[in-house]
Scaffold this motif. Structure first.
Motif, PDB file in Angstrom:
ATOM      1  N   SER A  67      56.736  53.066 104.789  1.00 53.35           N
ATOM      2  CA  SER A  67      57.826  52.527 105.599  1.00 53.35           C
ATOM      3  C   SER A  67      59.152  52.835 104.931  1.00 53.35           C
ATOM      4  CB  SER A  67      57.668  51.015 105.774  1.00 53.35           C
ATOM      5  OG  SER A  67      58.781  50.475 106.466  1.00 53.35           O
ATOM      6  N   GLU A  68      60.085  53.342 105.707  1.00 50.99           N
ATOM      7  CA  GLU A  68      61.415  53.623 105.166  1.00 50.99           C
ATOM      8  C   GLU A  68      62.134  52.331 104.795  1.00 50.99           C
ATOM      9  OE1 GLU A  68      64.706  56.112 104.069  1.00 50.99           O
ATOM     10  OE2 GLU A  68      62.560  56.412 104.321  1.00 50.99           O
ATOM     11  N   HIS A  69      61.870  51.264 105.544  1.00 47.91           N
ATOM     12  CA  HIS A  69      62.459  49.953 105.251  1.00 47.91           C
ATOM     13  C   HIS A  69      61.429  49.116 104.502  1.00 47.91           C
ATOM     14  CE1 HIS A  69      64.965  50.939 109.000  1.00 47.91           C
ATOM     15  NE2 HIS A  69      65.712  51.163 107.926  1.00 47.91           N
ATOM     16  N   LEU A 206      57.033  47.320 109.585  1.00 48.81           N
ATOM     17  CA  LEU A 206      55.774  47.934 110.023  1.00 48.81           C
ATOM     18  C   LEU A 206      55.995  49.161 110.892  1.00 48.81           C
ATOM     19  CD1 LEU A 206      53.706  44.721 110.796  1.00 48.81           C
ATOM     20  CD2 LEU A 206      53.682  46.140 108.737  1.00 48.81           C
ATOM     21  N   ALA A 207      57.211  49.368 111.340  1.00 47.94           N
ATOM     22  CA  ALA A 207      57.524  50.541 112.151  1.00 47.94           C
ATOM     23  C   ALA A 207      59.020  50.827 112.013  1.00 47.94           C
ATOM     24  CB  ALA A 207      57.168  50.297 113.625  1.00 47.94           C
ATOM     25  N   PRO A 208      59.404  52.107 112.080  1.00 43.97           N
ATOM     26  CA  PRO A 208      58.526  53.281 112.145  1.00 43.97           C
ATOM     27  C   PRO A 208      57.914  53.579 110.780  1.00 43.97           C
ATOM     28  CG  PRO A 208      60.810  53.971 112.006  1.00 43.97           C
ATOM     29  CD  PRO A 208      60.842  52.474 112.101  1.00 43.97           C
ATOM     30  N   THR A 240      50.746  60.347 117.426  1.00 44.12           N
ATOM     31  CA  THR A 240      51.644  61.493 117.412  1.00 44.12           C
ATOM     32  C   THR A 240      52.974  61.081 116.825  1.00 44.12           C
ATOM     33  OG1 THR A 240      52.394  61.015 119.677  1.00 44.12           O
ATOM     34  CG2 THR A 240      50.571  62.585 119.411  1.00 44.12           C
ATOM     35  N   GLY A 241      53.597  62.020 116.155  1.00 45.01           N
ATOM     36  CA  GLY A 241      54.915  61.793 115.586  1.00 45.01           C
ATOM     37  C   GLY A 241      55.751  63.045 115.703  1.00 45.01           C
ATOM     38  N   ARG A 242      56.841  63.064 114.972  1.00 47.14           N
ATOM     39  CA  ARG A 242      57.736  64.224 115.016  1.00 47.14           C
ATOM     40  C   ARG A 242      58.262  64.534 113.622  1.00 47.14           C
ATOM     41  NH1 ARG A 242      58.733  66.611 119.604  1.00 47.14           N
ATOM     42  NH2 ARG A 242      58.225  65.509 121.539  1.00 47.14           N
ATOM     43  N   VAL A 243      58.557  65.812 113.398  1.00 46.69           N
ATOM     44  CA  VAL A 243      59.173  66.246 112.151  1.00 46.69           C
ATOM     45  C   VAL A 243      60.637  65.818 112.174  1.00 46.69           C
ATOM     46  CG1 VAL A 243      59.801  68.224 110.721  1.00 46.69           C
ATOM     47  CG2 VAL A 243      57.607  68.200 111.936  1.00 46.69           C
ATOM     48  N   GLU A 262      57.715  61.402 111.176  1.00 52.28           N
ATOM     49  CA  GLU A 262      57.884  59.981 111.505  1.00 52.28           C
ATOM     50  C   GLU A 262      57.013  59.611 112.694  1.00 52.28           C
ATOM     51  OE1 GLU A 262      61.686  57.474 111.080  1.00 52.28           O
ATOM     52  OE2 GLU A 262      61.672  58.081 113.195  1.00 52.28           O
ATOM     53  N   LEU A 263      56.349  58.466 112.568  1.00 53.37           N
ATOM     54  CA  LEU A 263      55.485  57.921 113.610  1.00 53.37           C
ATOM     55  C   LEU A 263      56.130  56.641 114.104  1.00 53.37           C
ATOM     56  CD1 LEU A 263      52.686  57.880 115.091  1.00 53.37           C
ATOM     57  CD2 LEU A 263      51.830  56.589 113.136  1.00 53.37           C
ATOM     58  N   ARG A 264      56.652  56.663 115.347  1.00 51.83           N
ATOM     59  CA  ARG A 264      57.339  55.484 115.877  1.00 51.83           C
ATOM     60  C   ARG A 264      56.374  54.532 116.568  1.00 51.83           C
ATOM     61  NH1 ARG A 264      62.475  54.667 115.670  1.00 51.83           N
ATOM     62  NH2 ARG A 264      63.843  56.272 114.807  1.00 51.83           N
TER      63      ARG A 264
END
Length: 286
Positions: A67-69, A206-208, A240-243, A262-264
């Motif tokens: 988690s970034e946060h 918990l997200a993203p 699914t996520g994105r670069v 990142e998986l949102r």
């Protein structure tokens, strides 16, 4: 003639001793060569992903979700001016696993001294504020000098700063969540004396969720910014996520570049989960 058999026996013993030594050496050499070299940890992880690809989803790059946060929460409370030590915790309002919102109260520290400082600073500021209003009226009528007006102005500003500091000191007796998430760690107990250097809790969003890949330079073109990626784990979960980031430099030791995905929509994925990540080809994405 009697010495000849003894020499012959010594020669035979030397011969068989040499043969035995050669056999031992040959066996040892075969035993050493028969042990396979242990593969590096990264290769073992990739091999495991390949071996379990049918159960775990797509074959790709092994990574861990994070988690970034994700941060420790401190009290930001300096040492008590009277005792010279930290400030005790009087109440803990959350437990590990509790979901919290941004700004939610996590713990309360002793606030009696901080409250007294606010109570002392507020009336002084109010008195000087009213005095400044009177001086402003007199200054407009040119009844008081510029020096008297400025002295009243500066006194009011100092009193206001003292009140703001006292209110800030009081606010730090309330420990609050920095962002929305879950309480993943609790480091302290009620009654424990803490200062501004000690973490009290850890809060994790918990997200993203994100994953860090180390992609060889000759394969990084498959991961352009904003490209869709598939994410799966050994439990059969997929998403699914994105670069979002493609590192601009190549690590000279490994010949890889950092790629962050990142998986949102996290679903059942949790921070720290081991996953495999691969880009979604154009045909599959369409």
């Amino acid at each position: 003639m009697s010495a000849f058999p003894a020499v012959l026996r010594r020669n035979r013993l030397s011969h068989w001793s040499g043969v035995l030594l050669l056999c031992v050496l040959a066996a040892c050499s075969r035993e050493v060569r028969s042990e396979p070299e242990e593969a590096p940890a990264t290769e073992r992880r990739l091999a495991l992903s390949d071996a379990t690809a049918d159960d775990a989803g797509p074959i790709g790059y092994s990574a861990f979700l994070y988690s970034e946060h994700d941060a420790d929460v401190f009290s930001l409370m300096p040492d008590d001016e009277v005792s010279g030590s930290g400030v005790p915790i009087v109440a803990i309002h959350v437990e590990v696993g509790d979901r919290v919102s941004s700004g939610q109260l996590l713990a309360s520290l002793r606030d009696d001294i901080a409250q007294l400082e606010v109570d002392a600073a507020r009336p002084e500021y109010e008195e000087l504020r009213r005095e400044l209003e009177r001086l402003e009226e007199l200054h407009a009528m040119e009844v008081v000098s510029e020096a008297e007006y400025e002295a009243g102005l500066y006194a009011s500003q100092r009193a206001q700063a003292n009140l703001k500091w006292a209110e800030l000191y009081l606010s730090r007796t309330r420990v609050r969540a920095p962002f929305r998430g879950v309480v993943s760690r609790r480091y302290v107990r009620e009654g424990q004396v803490v200062d501004e250097t000690e973490p009290l809790f850890r809060v994790t969003a918990l997200a993203p969720l994100r994953a860090r890949l180390l992609v060889p330079e000759d394969d990084v073109s498959r991961f352009p910014a904003n490209a869709p990626v598939s994410i799966g784990d050994a439990m059969g979960r997929s998403g699914t996520g994105r670069v979002i980031i493609v590192g601009p430099t190549v690590d000279p030791g490994s010949g890889t570049r950092e790629v962050i995905v990142e998986l949102r929509e996290v679903g059942d994925f949790k921070p720290g989960a081991a996953v495999t990540v691969d880009v979604v080809e154009a045909e599959a994405a369409s």
